[in-house]
Design a protein around this motif. Sequence first.
Motif, PDB file in Angstrom:
ATOM      1  N   THR A  78      35.662  29.176  50.285  1.00  0.00           N
ATOM      2  CA  THR A  78      34.608  28.859  49.322  1.00  0.00           C
ATOM      3  C   THR A  78      33.213  28.849  49.937  1.00  0.00           C
ATOM      4  OG1 THR A  78      35.034  26.493  49.691  1.00  0.00           O
ATOM      5  CG2 THR A  78      36.144  27.552  47.827  1.00  0.00           C
ATOM      6  N   THR A  79      33.111  28.716  51.251  1.00  0.00           N
ATOM      7  CA  THR A  79      31.788  28.659  51.880  1.00  0.00           C
ATOM      8  C   THR A  79      31.453  29.889  52.712  1.00  0.00           C
ATOM      9  OG1 THR A  79      32.683  27.470  53.805  1.00  0.00           O
ATOM     10  CG2 THR A  79      31.850  26.144  51.969  1.00  0.00           C
ATOM     11  N   VAL A  80      32.457  30.611  53.168  1.00  0.00           N
ATOM     12  CA  VAL A  80      32.206  31.776  54.025  1.00  0.00           C
ATOM     13  C   VAL A  80      32.528  33.076  53.292  1.00  0.00           C
ATOM     14  CG1 VAL A  80      32.803  32.929  56.191  1.00  0.00           C
ATOM     15  CG2 VAL A  80      32.630  30.434  56.114  1.00  0.00           C
ATOM     16  N   VAL A  81      33.739  33.181  52.779  1.00  0.00           N
ATOM     17  CA  VAL A  81      34.156  34.436  52.143  1.00  0.00           C
ATOM     18  C   VAL A  81      33.342  34.710  50.884  1.00  0.00           C
ATOM     19  CG1 VAL A  81      36.092  35.672  51.111  1.00  0.00           C
ATOM     20  CG2 VAL A  81      36.477  34.211  53.102  1.00  0.00           C
ATOM     21  N   THR A  82      33.125  33.688  50.067  1.00  0.00           N
ATOM     22  CA  THR A  82      32.409  33.898  48.804  1.00  0.00           C
ATOM     23  C   THR A  82      30.944  34.257  49.000  1.00  0.00           C
ATOM     24  OG1 THR A  82      31.985  31.511  48.653  1.00  0.00           O
ATOM     25  CG2 THR A  82      33.933  32.371  47.519  1.00  0.00           C
ATOM     26  N   THR A  83      30.389  33.995  50.177  1.00  0.00           N
ATOM     27  CA  THR A  83      28.989  34.349  50.450  1.00  0.00           C
ATOM     28  C   THR A  83      28.863  35.717  51.103  1.00  0.00           C
ATOM     29  OG1 THR A  83      29.091  33.166  52.576  1.00  0.00           O
ATOM     30  CG2 THR A  83      28.327  31.932  50.660  1.00  0.00           C
ATOM     31  N   GLU A  89      33.496  42.160  46.943  1.00  0.00           N
ATOM     32  CA  GLU A  89      33.670  43.415  46.214  1.00  0.00           C
ATOM     33  C   GLU A  89      35.033  44.028  46.516  1.00  0.00           C
ATOM     34  OE1 GLU A  89      32.952  46.441  43.629  1.00  0.00           O
ATOM     35  OE2 GLU A  89      31.804  44.591  43.923  1.00  0.00           O
ATOM     36  N   ARG A  90      35.452  43.980  47.767  1.00  0.00           N
ATOM     37  CA  ARG A  90      36.776  44.505  48.121  1.00  0.00           C
ATOM     38  C   ARG A  90      37.883  43.694  47.464  1.00  0.00           C
ATOM     39  NH1 ARG A  90      37.642  45.472  54.396  1.00  0.00           N
ATOM     40  NH2 ARG A  90      39.727  45.879  53.532  1.00  0.00           N
ATOM     41  N   LEU A  91      37.714  42.396  47.398  1.00  0.00           N
ATOM     42  CA  LEU A  91      38.721  41.546  46.759  1.00  0.00           C
ATOM     43  C   LEU A  91      38.816  41.833  45.259  1.00  0.00           C
ATOM     44  CD1 LEU A  91      38.014  38.164  48.584  1.00  0.00           C
ATOM     45  CD2 LEU A  91      39.999  39.653  48.892  1.00  0.00           C
ATOM     46  N   LYS A  92      37.683  42.102  44.622  1.00  0.00           N
ATOM     47  CA  LYS A  92      37.700  42.429  43.195  1.00  0.00           C
ATOM     48  C   LYS A  92      38.424  43.751  42.943  1.00  0.00           C
ATOM     49  CE  LYS A  92      33.440  39.947  42.030  1.00  0.00           C
ATOM     50  NZ  LYS A  92      32.029  40.071  41.569  1.00  0.00           N
ATOM     51  N   ARG A  93      38.158  44.753  43.785  1.00  0.00           N
ATOM     52  CA  ARG A  93      38.843  46.038  43.620  1.00  0.00           C
ATOM     53  C   ARG A  93      40.344  45.889  43.862  1.00  0.00           C
ATOM     54  NH1 ARG A  93      34.475  48.214  46.728  1.00  0.00           N
ATOM     55  NH2 ARG A  93      35.912  48.484  48.481  1.00  0.00           N
ATOM     56  N   LYS A 200      50.426  31.881  49.080  1.00  0.00           N
ATOM     57  CA  LYS A 200      50.395  31.960  47.620  1.00  0.00           C
ATOM     58  C   LYS A 200      49.183  31.217  47.063  1.00  0.00           C
ATOM     59  CE  LYS A 200      53.072  30.717  43.504  1.00  0.00           C
ATOM     60  NZ  LYS A 200      54.315  30.068  42.997  1.00  0.00           N
ATOM     61  N   LYS A 201      48.877  30.051  47.620  1.00  0.00           N
ATOM     62  CA  LYS A 201      47.722  29.279  47.159  1.00  0.00           C
ATOM     63  C   LYS A 201      46.418  30.020  47.448  1.00  0.00           C
ATOM     64  CE  LYS A 201      47.753  24.817  47.884  1.00  0.00           C
ATOM     65  NZ  LYS A 201      47.893  23.498  48.554  1.00  0.00           N
ATOM     66  N   VAL A 202      46.368  30.713  48.579  1.00  0.00           N
ATOM     67  CA  VAL A 202      45.175  31.493  48.910  1.00  0.00           C
ATOM     68  C   VAL A 202      44.981  32.624  47.901  1.00  0.00           C
ATOM     69  CG1 VAL A 202      44.211  33.117  50.579  1.00  0.00           C
ATOM     70  CG2 VAL A 202      45.122  30.933  51.358  1.00  0.00           C
ATOM     71  N   VAL A 203      46.070  33.324  47.577  1.00  0.00           N
ATOM     72  CA  VAL A 203      45.984  34.425  46.612  1.00  0.00           C
ATOM     73  C   VAL A 203      45.543  33.903  45.246  1.00  0.00           C
ATOM     74  CG1 VAL A 203      47.321  36.167  45.381  1.00  0.00           C
ATOM     75  CG2 VAL A 203      47.663  35.854  47.830  1.00  0.00           C
ATOM     76  N   GLU A 204      46.080  32.763  44.833  1.00  0.00           N
ATOM     77  CA  GLU A 204      45.694  32.183  43.545  1.00  0.00           C
ATOM     78  C   GLU A 204      44.217  31.779  43.546  1.00  0.00           C
ATOM     79  OE1 GLU A 204      48.437  29.001  43.121  1.00  0.00           O
ATOM     80  OE2 GLU A 204      50.064  30.260  42.327  1.00  0.00           O
ATOM     81  N   LEU A 205      43.750  31.243  44.674  1.00  0.00           N
ATOM     82  CA  LEU A 205      42.341  30.864  44.770  1.00  0.00           C
ATOM     83  C   LEU A 205      41.440  32.092  44.679  1.00  0.00           C
ATOM     84  CD1 LEU A 205      40.072  28.829  45.334  1.00  0.00           C
ATOM     85  CD2 LEU A 205      40.524  29.129  47.781  1.00  0.00           C
ATOM     86  N   ILE A 206      41.797  33.138  45.403  1.00  0.00           N
ATOM     87  CA  ILE A 206      41.001  34.367  45.369  1.00  0.00           C
ATOM     88  C   ILE A 206      41.003  34.968  43.968  1.00  0.00           C
ATOM     89  CG2 ILE A 206      40.903  36.744  46.217  1.00  0.00           C
ATOM     90  CD1 ILE A 206      41.838  35.720  48.913  1.00  0.00           C
ATOM     91  N   ASP A 207      42.148  34.882  43.296  1.00  0.00           N
ATOM     92  CA  ASP A 207      42.232  35.394  41.929  1.00  0.00           C
ATOM     93  C   ASP A 207      41.275  34.642  41.006  1.00  0.00           C
ATOM     94  OD1 ASP A 207      43.700  37.160  39.975  1.00  0.00           O
ATOM     95  OD2 ASP A 207      44.159  35.211  39.099  1.00  0.00           O
ATOM     96  N   ASP A 208      41.144  33.330  41.214  1.00  0.00           N
ATOM     97  CA  ASP A 208      40.217  32.536  40.401  1.00  0.00           C
ATOM     98  C   ASP A 208      38.758  32.855  40.735  1.00  0.00           C
ATOM     99  OD1 ASP A 208      42.343  31.285  39.160  1.00  0.00           O
ATOM    100  OD2 ASP A 208      42.344  29.566  40.532  1.00  0.00           O
ATOM    101  N   LEU A 209      38.479  33.148  41.992  1.00  0.00           N
ATOM    102  CA  LEU A 209      37.095  33.394  42.423  1.00  0.00           C
ATOM    103  C   LEU A 209      36.603  34.798  42.094  1.00  0.00           C
ATOM    104  CD1 LEU A 209      37.179  31.654  45.930  1.00  0.00           C
ATOM    105  CD2 LEU A 209      36.151  30.788  43.820  1.00  0.00           C
ATOM    106  N   THR A 210      37.536  35.703  41.815  1.00  0.00           N
ATOM    107  CA  THR A 210      37.141  37.080  41.517  1.00  0.00           C
ATOM    108  C   THR A 210      37.342  37.407  40.054  1.00  0.00           C
ATOM    109  OG1 THR A 210      39.351  37.825  42.199  1.00  0.00           O
ATOM    110  CG2 THR A 210      37.596  37.898  43.846  1.00  0.00           C
TER     111      THR A 210
END
Length: 210
Positions: A78-83, A89-93, A200-210
Amino acid sequence: MDPHLAQVLKALQETTSGSQPQLQPQQSYDPRRIYQPDIPLPQPVQLPQTYSQPAPPAPEHIDPRTITQWPAALKYITTVVTTNPAAMERLKRMKLHQKDHEKQWWRSREAILQRHSKSSDNRMAMDSVLKSFGVSTSSAELTPEAKIQELQTYDDKVYRASVQMYASMAEDLKSLGIPFFVITEEEFSGDKDSFLEARKKVVELIDDLT
């Protein structure tokens, strides 16, 4: 001389001599007085002193390979990857790629089920639809056992494709420095189930952030 006339002349002489202006003694010339006028010079304005704020310390660099607990992983993402715009952009694709494949697999499976429930005429039309999804079919009448086998064959094919897709996604997450994907199960502070749950929790978090 007439005494009276002498008194008049004396009075005139005294009057004339008394009316002459008295010259004031001239002051000596001092060149320093040219730059020292009598008007006081303005005093310089005292500006308030300003104190510069110290620069904030640079953020501490964190190696995601050292993260083995969920709270630290949550904070890092939430503080490094999202910035990081490129990483986001790669995560969204990646997310769109996953969703597109899953939709296609689901539609193909639904088409197989509909084909099994249709008459022979409609089954030929469904065959053309399935072929557009890359699913090989037979226009011959299928027995109940054959229908089950066809569906099982398709499910196995989807499973293998999904395993390959998720393995590719895991490599992408590793290259992006995502916690729990840059370490192996042996480096994780827990058992295998906890390791998979953390991913799994990381993937779910990334899914929510993208």
